[in-house]
Write a protein that holds these residues in place. Structure first.
Motif, PDB file in Angstrom:
ATOM      1  N   GLU A 189       9.521  11.943   6.790  1.00  0.00           N
ATOM      2  CA  GLU A 189       8.382  11.335   7.486  1.00  0.00           C
ATOM      3  C   GLU A 189       8.768  10.027   8.164  1.00  0.00           C
ATOM      4  N   GLY A 190       9.944   9.998   8.791  1.00  0.00           N
ATOM      5  CA  GLY A 190      10.350   8.807   9.532  1.00  0.00           C
ATOM      6  C   GLY A 190      10.927   7.684   8.672  1.00  0.00           C
ATOM      7  N   TYR A 191      11.063   7.920   7.381  1.00  0.00           N
ATOM      8  CA  TYR A 191      11.678   6.913   6.502  1.00  0.00           C
ATOM      9  C   TYR A 191      12.988   7.451   5.959  1.00  0.00           C
ATOM     10  N   VAL A 192      13.864   6.533   5.486  1.00  0.00           N
ATOM     11  CA  VAL A 192      15.076   6.999   4.825  1.00  0.00           C
ATOM     12  C   VAL A 192      14.929   6.737   3.324  1.00  0.00           C
ATOM     13  N   PRO A 213       7.590   1.480   3.161  1.00  0.00           N
ATOM     14  CA  PRO A 213       7.005   0.165   2.912  1.00  0.00           C
ATOM     15  C   PRO A 213       6.952  -0.119   1.416  1.00  0.00           C
ATOM     16  N   GLY A 214       6.727  -1.383   1.063  1.00  0.00           N
ATOM     17  CA  GLY A 214       6.619  -1.730  -0.358  1.00  0.00           C
ATOM     18  C   GLY A 214       7.456  -2.951  -0.658  1.00  0.00           C
ATOM     19  N   TYR A 235       0.003   0.664   0.480  1.00  0.00           N
ATOM     20  CA  TYR A 235       1.099   1.124   1.334  1.00  0.00           C
ATOM     21  C   TYR A 235       0.990   2.582   1.793  1.00  0.00           C
ATOM     22  N   GLY A 236       0.053   3.335   1.246  1.00  0.00           N
ATOM     23  CA  GLY A 236      -0.027   4.741   1.618  1.00  0.00           C
ATOM     24  C   GLY A 236       0.682   5.623   0.606  1.00  0.00           C
ATOM     25  N   SER A 237       0.927   6.889   0.998  1.00  0.00           N
ATOM     26  CA  SER A 237       1.351   7.861  -0.004  1.00  0.00           C
ATOM     27  C   SER A 237       2.855   7.854  -0.257  1.00  0.00           C
ATOM     28  N   ILE A 238       3.610   7.006   0.464  1.00  0.00           N
ATOM     29  CA  ILE A 238       5.036   6.872   0.137  1.00  0.00           C
ATOM     30  C   ILE A 238       5.395   5.394   0.198  1.00  0.00           C
ATOM     31  N   PHE A 239       5.950   4.873  -0.893  1.00  0.00           N
ATOM     32  CA  PHE A 239       6.296   3.449  -0.924  1.00  0.00           C
ATOM     33  C   PHE A 239       7.501   3.217  -1.824  1.00  0.00           C
ATOM     34  N   LYS A 240       8.162   2.078  -1.578  1.00  0.00           N
ATOM     35  CA  LYS A 240       9.336   1.775  -2.403  1.00  0.00           C
ATOM     36  C   LYS A 240       8.964   0.726  -3.449  1.00  0.00           C
ATOM     37  N   THR A 241       9.697   0.740  -4.552  1.00  0.00           N
ATOM     38  CA  THR A 241       9.556  -0.297  -5.565  1.00  0.00           C
ATOM     39  C   THR A 241      10.861  -0.350  -6.353  1.00  0.00           C
ATOM     40  N   HIS A 242      10.894  -1.141  -7.407  1.00  0.00           N
ATOM     41  CA  HIS A 242      12.123  -1.313  -8.163  1.00  0.00           C
ATOM     42  C   HIS A 242      11.721  -1.433  -9.636  1.00  0.00           C
ATOM     43  N   VAL A 243      11.996  -0.400 -10.432  1.00  0.00           N
ATOM     44  CA  VAL A 243      11.631  -0.472 -11.849  1.00  0.00           C
ATOM     45  C   VAL A 243      12.804  -0.060 -12.725  1.00  0.00           C
ATOM     46  N   LEU A 244      12.866  -0.636 -13.930  1.00  0.00           N
ATOM     47  CA  LEU A 244      13.878  -0.287 -14.925  1.00  0.00           C
ATOM     48  C   LEU A 244      15.289  -0.317 -14.361  1.00  0.00           C
ATOM     49  N   MET A 294       8.319   6.116  -4.513  1.00  0.00           N
ATOM     50  CA  MET A 294       7.277   6.899  -5.170  1.00  0.00           C
ATOM     51  C   MET A 294       6.477   7.644  -4.110  1.00  0.00           C
ATOM     52  N   MET A 295       6.099   8.886  -4.421  1.00  0.00           N
ATOM     53  CA  MET A 295       5.423   9.729  -3.438  1.00  0.00           C
ATOM     54  C   MET A 295       4.191  10.360  -4.055  1.00  0.00           C
ATOM     55  N   SER A 296       3.072  10.263  -3.352  1.00  0.00           N
ATOM     56  CA  SER A 296       1.841  10.758  -3.964  1.00  0.00           C
ATOM     57  C   SER A 296       1.085  11.744  -3.097  1.00  0.00           C
TER      58      SER A 296
END
Ligand code: HEM
Ligand SMILES: *[C@@H]1O[C@H](CO)[C@@H](O)[C@H](O)[C@H]1NC(C)=O
Length: 457
Positions: free
Chosen positions: A352-355, A34-35, A64-73, A79-81
């Motif tokens: 965890e079910g995501y690609v 997600p993200g 979004y929880g401990s795994i989310f997508k974004t777009h930087v630089l 990102m995973m936390s």
């Protein structure tokens, strides 16, 4: 009949077109995390850099929880936390993720430096670097590190100084000591001068035209390589018995080239200096703000000197500093000077079910893990006593984890302990100005590098 014919003729064609689509449906590609990706190209770069980056990470994590997508630089990234995700990327599935850095940094540090390398070449370099920085090797440096520390502190007496700046001088001297041993005396001024030019270009655009920062840095790099070549050839003739990093890099049976040695020496200075200096700056701040903790550390350090004839630290002494060690650990946790690291997926990876698509950047967020209230209750509080109990596996990784974890961590802890010993037993200090802000450059640092005044007790 005509219909039949047409069908027989077209069906295979139709099938050819539909087949890839069906196959995809069958395999049921898992969804992206997600993200949001923000604007084209610039993505969410502004949201990340317009304020404290940790506010960005924390608000994303909340949403979004401990795994989310974004777009930087310019790059899509995940990102995973969570501790499990960091372990997955850095340790158990590290072969699916390669190190990745901005192009200018790679050219400035040198393409063949340990950070960027993989596979057998990386394993070989790691063996050589670890050999130079393991406890048995750095033990013999204690007296030298101690005299560097005493000299640094003496030079600060009574003046208003920027802690970070002064600590950088100290950690630079210790780095040169561990790399060149006694040879450093001859060349350290030249090496330092050129290194200061080089580092100005670390975050520059890689445009190599006369007058650009990048161009000046590349020139400084050449000068450093020239000095190193001189040191290396003198050593080859002497065949001296040294125990420093240069000796280790030169001793490899399959032979590193001079260029490879240069890339890795510049790389180690880069990895060793600002990191350790930032941690020391935070320690001086936290001790200054917590008088009872400072008192306990001072008491522990004074006890080491008591009943000794010669007031010199030994390697064994550094094993008698449990309180100081907890202060170092807690500083590494709260300050988390490396908020995160970068990798890149070398193929589509499922987690965890995501690609995580091939080519996307992956960022394990150390700081979020170190500041999770489930793992470290009241995470903002500076409380060294929490380390009386060892943290759970993968929840505390100030030195990273897995194949690229920090080979210099023992040396970093040693030089911090030696400085804290002399600082607390001989000096008191006061912080000047407001000290609440944090700046990122790129390591987390107290505002303005922590201006202080130091007095002899
Ligand atoms: C307190 C100070 C330090 C901290 C917090 C620190 C932290 C780290 C971290 C987190 C990594 C892994 C980065 C990643 O996985 O992407 C790393 C790698 C590295 N560090 Fe440190 N470091 C410190 C001091 C030092 C010192 C003193 C040296 C050298 C003497 C050093 C040499 C290196 C090298 C060569 C690597 C790359 C290893 C590889 O790619 O295989 N570091 N450090
Ligand atoms: C700096 O730029 C000049 C002019 O473009 C070029 O000739 C020179 O090689 C560059 N220096 C380095 C060290 O790359």
């Amino acid at each position: 009949m005509a219909f039949h014919l047409i069908f027989c003729f077209f069906a295979p064609i139709l099938f050819i077109f539909i087949f890839p689509y069906l196959r995809n449906l069958n395999r049921r590609q898992p969804p992206l995390p997600p993200g949001t990706l923000g604007w084209p190209y610039i993505g969410e770069t502004f949201q990340l850099y317009s304020r404290n980056p940790n506010v960005f990470f924390a608000s994303k994590q909340q949403r979004y929880g401990s795994i989310f997508k974004t777009h930087v630089l310019g790059c899509p990234c995940v990102m995973m936390s969570s501790p499990e995700a960091a372990k997955f990327v850095l340790l158990t599935k590290s072969h699916l993720f390669k190190p990745t850095f901005p192009a200018s940094k790679e050219r400035m540090l040198g393409k063949q430096a340990i950070f960027f390398s993989r596979g057998r070449y990386h394993a070989k370099l790691r063996k050589l670097v670890l050999r130079a920085f393991m406890p048995d090797a750095i033990k013999s440096f204690v007296p030298n590190i101690e005299s560097v520390a005493e000299h640094s502190l003496r030079s600060l007496e009574g003046r208003l100084v920027t802690t970070f700046h002064e600590m950088k001088t100290y950690t630079f001297d210790v780095a040169l000591l561990s790399i060149f041993g006694q040879d450093r005396v001859l060349y350290s001024e030249d090496l330092k001068r050129w290194y200061y030019v080089l580092e100005k270009g670390y975050n520059s655009m890689p445009v190599n035209l006369a007058g650009t920062l990048f161009n000046k840095s590349m020139k400084a790099r050449k000068e450093i390589a020239r000095i190193l070549a001189k040191i290396i050839s003198a050593r080859r003739q002497m065949k001296a018995d040294c125990h420093d990093l240069l000796e280790s890099l030169m001793s490899d049976e399959q032979g590193l080239t001079d260029e490879q040695i240069t890339d890795n020496i510049i790389g180690v200075i880069f990895a060793a200096r600002d990191t350790t200096a930032s941690v020391l700056t935070w320690i001086i701040k936290y001790l200054g703000e917590n008088p009872s903790i400072l008192e306990a550390v001072t008491e522990e350090q004074e006890a080491i000197g008591r009943g000794k004839e010669e007031q010199k630290l030994s390697w064994e002494d550094t094993k008698k500093m449990p309180m100081t060690s907890r202060v170092i650990q807690e500083t590494l946790r709260v300050a988390s000077i490396l908020s995160f690291t970068f990798r890149e997926a070398v193929e589509d990876v499922e987690y965890e079910g995501y690609v995580i698509p091939k080519g996307w950047k992956v960022l394990p967020l150390f700081r979020n893990i170190h500041h999770s209230p489930e793992i470290f209750p009241h995470p903002e509080k500076f409380d060294p006593s929490r380390f009386q109990v060892a943290p759970r596996p993968n929840t505390f990784m100030p030195f990273g984890s897995g194949t690229h974890s920090c080979p210099g961590n023992e040396l970093a802890k040693l030089e911090i302990m030696v400085l804290v010993h002399h600082l607390t037993t001989k000096y008191r200090w006061q912080m000047e100005g407001s000290n609440s802000g944090i700046q990122y450059g790129p390591f987390a640092l107290p505002q303005n590098g922590l201006p202080i005044r130091l007095f002899r007790k």
